[in-house]
Design an enzyme around this catalytic site. Structure first.
Site, PDB file in Angstrom:
ATOM      1  N   HIS A   1       0.816  -1.210   0.000  1.00 42.31           N
ATOM      2  CA  HIS A   1       0.000   0.000   0.000  1.00 42.31           C
ATOM      3  C   HIS A   1       0.848   1.258   0.000  1.00 42.31           C
ATOM      4  O   HIS A   1       2.041   1.224   0.270  1.00 42.31           O
ATOM      5  CB  HIS A   1      -0.991   0.001   1.171  1.00 42.31           C
ATOM      6  CG  HIS A   1      -0.368   0.016   2.531  1.00 42.31           C
ATOM      7  ND1 HIS A   1       0.081   1.160   3.144  1.00 42.31           N
ATOM      8  CD2 HIS A   1      -0.134  -0.991   3.408  1.00 42.31           C
ATOM      9  CE1 HIS A   1       0.549   0.867   4.343  1.00 42.31           C
ATOM     10  NE2 HIS A   1       0.430  -0.441   4.531  1.00 42.31           N
TER      11      HIS A   1
ATOM     12  N   CYS B   1       3.541  -4.479   6.691  1.00 41.24           N
ATOM     13  CA  CYS B   1       3.133  -4.387   5.298  1.00 41.24           C
ATOM     14  C   CYS B   1       4.289  -3.892   4.433  1.00 41.24           C
ATOM     15  O   CYS B   1       5.308  -3.447   4.925  1.00 41.24           O
ATOM     16  CB  CYS B   1       1.952  -3.430   5.149  1.00 41.24           C
ATOM     17  SG  CYS B   1       0.416  -4.087   5.840  1.00 41.24           S
TER      18      CYS B   1
END
Length: 116
Positions: free
Chosen positions: A76, A92
């Site tokens: 992301h 992440c």
């Protein structure tokens, strides 16, 4: 293009598939994040809408699954570009928002990936 990965032991490694995509995704801290750092995440347990400057998901997200099962790991954008190239908090894979916006339209649901 730089990326940010999770701290040692929190990052994802292995094979996965992109099972979902979202632009300006809503973010809610995971149960694991709330247990590990309630001082940091408890105030957001109700979640943050996409576009909120406090939302760490940035401009877009590619959601990863392993063997058809969704994970809590995503690729992301980020609203904290200074964290790029650091082993940062949650695990992440993060890119600058402008880089994520360039990548996003080229990745289809079902794309396979290997994270090493």
């Amino acid at each position: 293009m730089g990326v940010s990965l999770g701290k040692q032991g929190l990052d994802f490694k292995g094979r996965a598939t992109i099972h979902r995509k979202a632009e300006w995704p809503r973010w809610t801290p995971t149960p694991r994040m709330l247990r590990r750092r309630p001082d940091l995440y408890a105030q957001y347990k109700g979640g943050l809408d996409g576009g909120d400057p406090r939302n760490p998901m940035g401009a877009a997200a590619l959601y990863m699954a392993v063997n058809g099962r969704p994970t809590y790991y995503r690729i992301h954008g980020t609203n904290i570009p200074w964290s790029i190239r650091l082993a940062y908090e949650t695990g992440c894979i993060k890119l600058r928002n402008d880089h994520m916006q360039m990548l996003y339209p080229h990745v289809k649901v079902g794309t396979r990936l290997l994270v090493t």
